[in-house]
Enzyme design. Structure first.
Site, PDB file in Angstrom:
ATOM      1  N   CYS A 118      33.830  20.346 -27.682  1.00  0.00           N
ATOM      2  CA  CYS A 118      33.767  18.905 -28.008  1.00  0.00           C
ATOM      3  C   CYS A 118      33.083  18.224 -26.824  1.00  0.00           C
ATOM      4  CB  CYS A 118      35.169  18.327 -28.221  1.00  0.00           C
ATOM      5  SG  CYS A 118      36.186  19.230 -29.416  1.00  0.00           S
ATOM      6  N   ALA A 119      31.845  18.634 -26.565  1.00  0.00           N
ATOM      7  CA  ALA A 119      31.169  18.301 -25.300  1.00  0.00           C
ATOM      8  C   ALA A 119      30.832  16.824 -25.153  1.00  0.00           C
ATOM      9  CB  ALA A 119      29.910  19.145 -25.154  1.00  0.00           C
TER      10      ALA A 119
ATOM     11  N   GLY B  30      28.805  15.131 -22.232  1.00  0.00           N
ATOM     12  CA  GLY B  30      28.732  16.247 -21.289  1.00  0.00           C
ATOM     13  C   GLY B  30      29.285  16.078 -19.895  1.00  0.00           C
ATOM     14  N   GLY B  31      30.184  15.139 -19.671  1.00  0.00           N
ATOM     15  CA  GLY B  31      30.755  14.986 -18.328  1.00  0.00           C
ATOM     16  C   GLY B  31      31.362  16.276 -17.800  1.00  0.00           C
ATOM     17  N   LYS B  32      32.162  16.937 -18.633  1.00  0.00           N
ATOM     18  CA  LYS B  32      32.824  18.179 -18.196  1.00  0.00           C
ATOM     19  C   LYS B  32      31.849  19.359 -18.266  1.00  0.00           C
ATOM     20  CE  LYS B  32      37.316  16.372 -19.544  1.00  0.00           C
ATOM     21  NZ  LYS B  32      36.843  15.136 -20.178  1.00  0.00           N
TER      22      LYS B  32
ATOM     23  N   ASP C  44      29.005  19.757 -30.335  1.00  0.00           N
ATOM     24  CA  ASP C  44      29.637  18.509 -30.763  1.00  0.00           C
ATOM     25  C   ASP C  44      29.201  18.212 -32.189  1.00  0.00           C
ATOM     26  OD1 ASP C  44      31.198  16.259 -29.021  1.00  0.00           O
ATOM     27  OD2 ASP C  44      30.225  15.370 -30.771  1.00  0.00           O
TER      28      ASP C  44
ATOM     29  N   ASP D  92      38.179  20.022 -25.385  1.00  0.00           N
ATOM     30  CA  ASP D  92      38.533  18.696 -24.875  1.00  0.00           C
ATOM     31  C   ASP D  92      38.699  17.830 -26.120  1.00  0.00           C
ATOM     32  OD1 ASP D  92      38.926  16.506 -23.253  1.00  0.00           O
ATOM     33  OD2 ASP D  92      36.803  16.169 -22.878  1.00  0.00           O
TER      34      ASP D  92
ATOM     35  N   CYS E 223      42.968  13.340 -23.126  1.00  0.00           N
ATOM     36  CA  CYS E 223      43.219  12.229 -22.196  1.00  0.00           C
ATOM     37  C   CYS E 223      44.320  11.349 -22.782  1.00  0.00           C
ATOM     38  CB  CYS E 223      41.950  11.450 -21.887  1.00  0.00           C
ATOM     39  SG  CYS E 223      41.075  10.834 -23.333  1.00  0.00           S
TER      40      CYS E 223
END
Length: 404
Positions: free
Chosen positions: A232-233, A236-238, A256, A301, A354
């Protein structure tokens, strides 16, 4: 502080769009800040921070001002007057502020501050849910922490620089930062600053990423040369963090359901100098099935309520509905069931959100582990990050391993 008419008008215009038209606060503020090129950093900060402040405390301020939604402009000026009075700002003699009952405002604030749902400015249903899941004491502390303004945290891109070099480069621009113990690639800004205009950002030396979010890629135990799937990019932060931990060696498949987010990831990857990322839009289940039993590491994520990141998205409190949380929990479990099949024997999976709600976090992991798809996995460890303990966003991450 002296109030300036054009800045205050911008705040009222922004609140109209956020409260009455359902626009996202961050997008509205981006537009407001483009209004007047003559505005300096202080003017822009006033517009952004005041708008966010009134969004954050909407319920409390509306209750004190005795106004109800939908708010007309007079209602919004009343709420603005409450904000200014509680901040100790002298109200100018503008028509909007005539007959503002300053003493009554302070009295109402003291009275309502004894009731958590008003003090922390949250809907009844959310207050009840939080207390039910976390208990009265923890929920009270957590909501107070989630109503504080978030710090600006940078993640150093180790593909291009080091923490020491970046800190020195920013210092030369009068941007001072602190190291954060236990966060190896993080720098915290001492004062808020527009870091996106710096050459260091344009050269891909860092990304803005909360400290809690930086823990997720580390939790995945990646090594150079692995095949990793970020399911679940998003933008793309992670993914970018994983690329730096892998030293650009191996393969990261960033997936995604939204292709436009992957386009943004491509742009960011180029700036970051991350060359081992392959974006793949999930247009059908075939894309996932092709990777069954192929990945050394899988990151889920998962989409969630976002309750852990209310500090940076305060309008989410007013957009969230109980039905959404019920639906998202079904989606989370479906994703776990399906995407976990990409992990090869001996490989590992991280499930992260989160959110601070156990029903989205450890309860989802427990449910998965007792299901048919989860029987091949063992629980290794998890990390429940609460904002009132960490000082950063609320997060959850669990590491699972596929048995031989």
């Amino acid at each position: 502080m002296r109030l300036h008419r054009n800045l205050c008008f911008s705040v009222i215009d922004g609140l109209t769009l956020i409260f009455n038209e359902g626009n996202y606060a961050d997008k509205v503020i981006q537009q407001l800040l483009k209004r007047d090129k003559r505005w300096g950093a202080r003017d822009r900060a006033f517009v952004a921070e005041t708008t966010y402040d009134i969004v954050r405390w909407k319920r409390l301020y509306a209750e004190i001002a005795e106004v109800k939604e939908p708010f007309d402009r007079d209602n919004l000026w009343r709420m603005f007057a409450v904000w200014a009075t509680l901040k100790g700002i002298k109200l100018p003699d503008w028509t909007y502020f005539e007959n503002t009952p300053t003493r009554k405002i302070k009295g109402r604030f003291d009275e309502l501050s004894k009731i958590r749902k008003f003090k922390e400015s949250i809907p009844d249903w959310l207050d009840e849910l939080g207390e039910k899941e976390l208990g009265k004491d923890i929920w009270t502390k957590e909501m107070a922490a989630l109503n504080e303004q978030a710090d600006v945290i940078l993640r150093v891109n180790t593909l291009k620089t080091t923490k020491e070099k970046l800190q020195a480069e920013l210092f030369d621009l009068d941007i001072e930062t602190d190291y954060l113990p236990d966060y190896p690639n993080a720098l915290k800004l001492k004062e808020r600053s527009n870091v996106f205009t710096t050459e260091a950002f344009q050269n891909g030396f860092f990304e803005v990423q909360d400290a809690s979010s930086q823990l997720v890629a580390e939790f995945l135990n990646v090594k150079p040369g692995m095949r990793v799937v970020d399911t679940c990019a998003g933008a793309g932060g992670k993914t970018l963090h994983i690329a730096s931990l892998m030293e650009n060696k191996g393969q990261i498949i960033a997936m995604d359901i939204y292709a436009n987010k992957l386009h943004e990831l491509k742009r960011r990857a180029k700036r970051n100098g991350a060359h081992n990322i392959e974006p793949r839009a999930i247009e059908s289940t075939k894309v996932i099935k092709k990777l069954y039993d192929k990945a050394d590491r899988v990151l889920i994520d998962a989409p969630c309520s976002g309750l852990g990141v209310l500090r940076r998205n305060p309008d989410a409190k007013w957009k969230l509905q109980p039905e959404f949380i019920d639906k998202i929990k079904v989606t989370q479990q479906e994703i776990l069931q399906q995407y976990s099949r990409m992990v090869k024997v001996g490989g590992q999976l991280v499930y992260a959100t989160c959110s601070v709600l156990p029903s989205e976090n450890q309860q989802q992991v427990d449910k998965f582990l007792t299901s048919e798809a989860g029987k091949n996995f063992t629980f290794v460890k998890d990390n429940k990050v609460l904002a009132h303990k960490s000082g950063f966003d609320g997060f959850y991450m669990a590491l699972l391993e596929r048995k031989n």
